[in-house]
Design an enzyme around this catalytic site. Structure first.
Site, PDB file in Angstrom:
ATOM      1  N   ARG A  21     -27.826 -47.555 -48.751  1.00 60.30           N
ATOM      2  CA  ARG A  21     -29.078 -47.149 -49.648  1.00 60.30           C
ATOM      3  C   ARG A  21     -29.120 -48.274 -50.938  1.00 60.30           C
ATOM      4  NH1 ARG A  21     -29.658 -43.767 -53.744  1.00 60.30           N
ATOM      5  NH2 ARG A  21     -31.620 -42.533 -54.242  1.00 60.30           N
ATOM      6  N   SER A 105     -11.675 -55.326 -41.898  1.00 61.25           N
ATOM      7  CA  SER A 105     -12.945 -55.907 -41.936  1.00 61.25           C
ATOM      8  C   SER A 105     -13.079 -56.955 -43.062  1.00 61.25           C
ATOM      9  CB  SER A 105     -13.890 -54.618 -42.354  1.00 61.25           C
ATOM     10  OG  SER A 105     -13.658 -53.483 -41.623  1.00 61.25           O
ATOM     11  N   ASP A 130      -8.899 -43.187 -45.648  1.00 62.79           N
ATOM     12  CA  ASP A 130      -7.423 -43.150 -45.997  1.00 62.79           C
ATOM     13  C   ASP A 130      -6.856 -43.605 -47.499  1.00 62.79           C
ATOM     14  OD1 ASP A 130      -7.500 -43.076 -43.184  1.00 62.79           O
ATOM     15  OD2 ASP A 130      -7.079 -45.025 -42.816  1.00 62.79           O
ATOM     16  N   GLY A 188      -2.295 -25.694 -52.002  1.00 62.12           N
ATOM     17  CA  GLY A 188      -1.202 -25.008 -52.451  1.00 62.12           C
ATOM     18  C   GLY A 188       0.112 -24.909 -51.176  1.00 62.12           C
TER      19      GLY A 188
HETATM   20  O1  F6P Z   1      -8.876 -45.436 -40.840  1.00 64.35           O
HETATM   21  C1  F6P Z   1      -9.615 -44.136 -40.632  1.00 64.35           C
HETATM   22  C2  F6P Z   1      -8.965 -43.255 -39.687  1.00 64.35           C
HETATM   23  O2  F6P Z   1      -9.625 -42.156 -39.761  1.00 64.35           O
HETATM   24  C3  F6P Z   1      -7.419 -42.944 -39.790  1.00 64.35           C
HETATM   25  O3  F6P Z   1      -7.221 -42.108 -40.544  1.00 64.35           O
HETATM   26  C4  F6P Z   1      -7.171 -42.694 -38.353  1.00 64.35           C
HETATM   27  O4  F6P Z   1      -5.833 -42.775 -38.113  1.00 64.35           O
HETATM   28  C5  F6P Z   1      -8.228 -43.835 -37.494  1.00 64.35           C
HETATM   29  O5  F6P Z   1      -9.210 -43.853 -38.420  1.00 64.35           O
HETATM   30  C6  F6P Z   1      -8.711 -43.043 -36.560  1.00 64.35           C
HETATM   31  O6  F6P Z   1      -9.431 -43.756 -35.664  1.00 64.35           O
HETATM   32  P1  F6P Z   1     -10.277 -43.743 -34.601  1.00 64.35           P
HETATM   33  O7  F6P Z   1     -11.582 -43.076 -35.073  1.00 64.35           O
HETATM   34  O8  F6P Z   1     -10.842 -45.125 -33.997  1.00 64.35           O
HETATM   35  O9  F6P Z   1      -9.610 -42.999 -33.522  1.00 64.35           O
END
Ligand code: F6P
Length: 324
Positions: A21, A105, A130, A188
């Site tokens: 956006r 990317s 991540d 926690g």
């Molecule tokens: O990079 C983002 C992420 O969600 C990671 O945390 C995870 O390991 C991966 O992508 C999962 O990939 P996909 O959606 O291709 O299964």
């Protein structure tokens, strides 16, 4: 700078739409023609440019996922594919590109730009739950994902304590422990296991048995560590070592979905705006980074640079004390 393309690549991250956006609205405001490519780099390979106007991004700031769809595109690593894409972009007089995604990317976009001999400028916006992109302390999507995971942990805590049970809760993060540490501290969690600093299962079993008698349930947050589902085997081994039952909950893709948090929306809005300003100022090969409390441009990580990993061991030591 007259005509630019935008695309969302890699795994989707909540806040990508808020960034789109901002890109479309500020791009059009400053007189640029903005086009979207669907499914990341695949959209360029398919030679489809979708003109984007302010109305196309109406009512999307609060939505998760990505309007442009996303993909991890292996074909783009081949020079021959990129050559065809470059020719297509040149023919359509595209002179700028904003890539929303992560390390892979940025690498693809950077190669395309280099091979264009400077005719195509490229700016990256770091998007991944991540939080593992070198050069920025926050990535779009991370905050929403940690809040999603935290909500789940709070719910698991209710049932764990009602039954005096131990739970392993597995969170995403690929090779990095950022998500697990933040969620673990905020929830926690009695134990946080991340690939960067991981004690042996024997040590964990010992730790659980040495706890106060009043603490009969425990939440163990486990980072997936690039082995999704690894907590299932861990639970079996811990059961063998302690003779106590362990339940497992792998949170999975639920962490990536839903409405972006306030932090992700405002970060995405500001990053999108800055990316357009960067292109207008003739910048290229940089990403918008959040460093020392403000946004700035930072060079793309080198193609062979490893992803960022968690290094603040003292936070884990703190958590040990707070959860003892
Ligand atoms: O990079 C983002 C992420 O969600 C990671 O945390 C995870 O390991 C991966 O992508 C999962 O990939 P996909 O959606 O291709 O299964």
């Amino acid at each position: 700078m007259n005509k630019i393309i935008v695309l969302t690549s890699g795994g989707d991250a909540p806040g990508m739409n808020a960034a789109l956006r901002a890109l479309v609205r500020s791009g059009v405001h400053f007189g640029l023609e903005v086009f979207g490519c669907q499914q990341g780099f695949q959209g360029i390979i398919d030679q489809k440019l979708i003109p984007l106007f302010p109305e196309n991004v109406a009512n999307c700031i609060q939505t998760g996922g990505t309007l442009l769809k996303a993909d991890r595109c292996q074909a783009f690593y081949e020079k021959e594919t990129r050559d065809r894409c470059r020719a297509f972009l040149e023919k359509n007089r595209i002179d700028g590109m904003v890539v929303l995604g992560g390390n892979g990317s940025f690498c693809g976009a950077s190669l395309l730009s280099q091979e264009s001999g400077g005719k195509l400028a490229v700016i990256g916006i770091p998007c991944t739950i991540d939080n593992d992109i070198p050069g920025t302390e926050y990535t779009i999507g991370f905050d929403t994902a940690r809040n999603n995971a935290l909500q789940a942990i709070d719910k698991i805590r209710d049932t764990a304590s009602s039954h005096y049970r131990h739970f392993l809760v597995e969170v995403m993060g690929r090779n990095a422990g950022f998500l697990a540490v933040d969620v673990g501290i905020a929830g926690g969690a009695e134990i946080i296991l991340i690939p960067e600093f991981e004690p042996s299962l024997e040590k964990i079993a010992q730790k659980l048995s040495q706890r106060r008698q009043s603490k009969l349930s425990a939440i163990i947050v486990v980072a997936e560590a690039n082995q999704p589902g690894r907590s299932i085997q861990m639970a079996e081994k811990l059961h063998h070592l302690t003779q106590q039952p362990f339940r497992v909950c792998v949170l999975g893709h639920i962490q990536r979905g839903g409405s972006p948090s306030a932090q992700d929306r405002s970060l995405a809005s500001a990053m999108g705006y800055l990316a357009i300003q960067a292109l207008r100022n003739g910048e290229s090969h940089q990403m918008v980074a959040f460093r020392n409390d403000h946004l700035s441009l930072y060079p793309f990580p080198a193609a062979d640079h490893p992803p960022r990993i968690f290094q603040q061991k003292d936070l884990l030591e703190m958590n040990d004390i707070l959860c003892s």
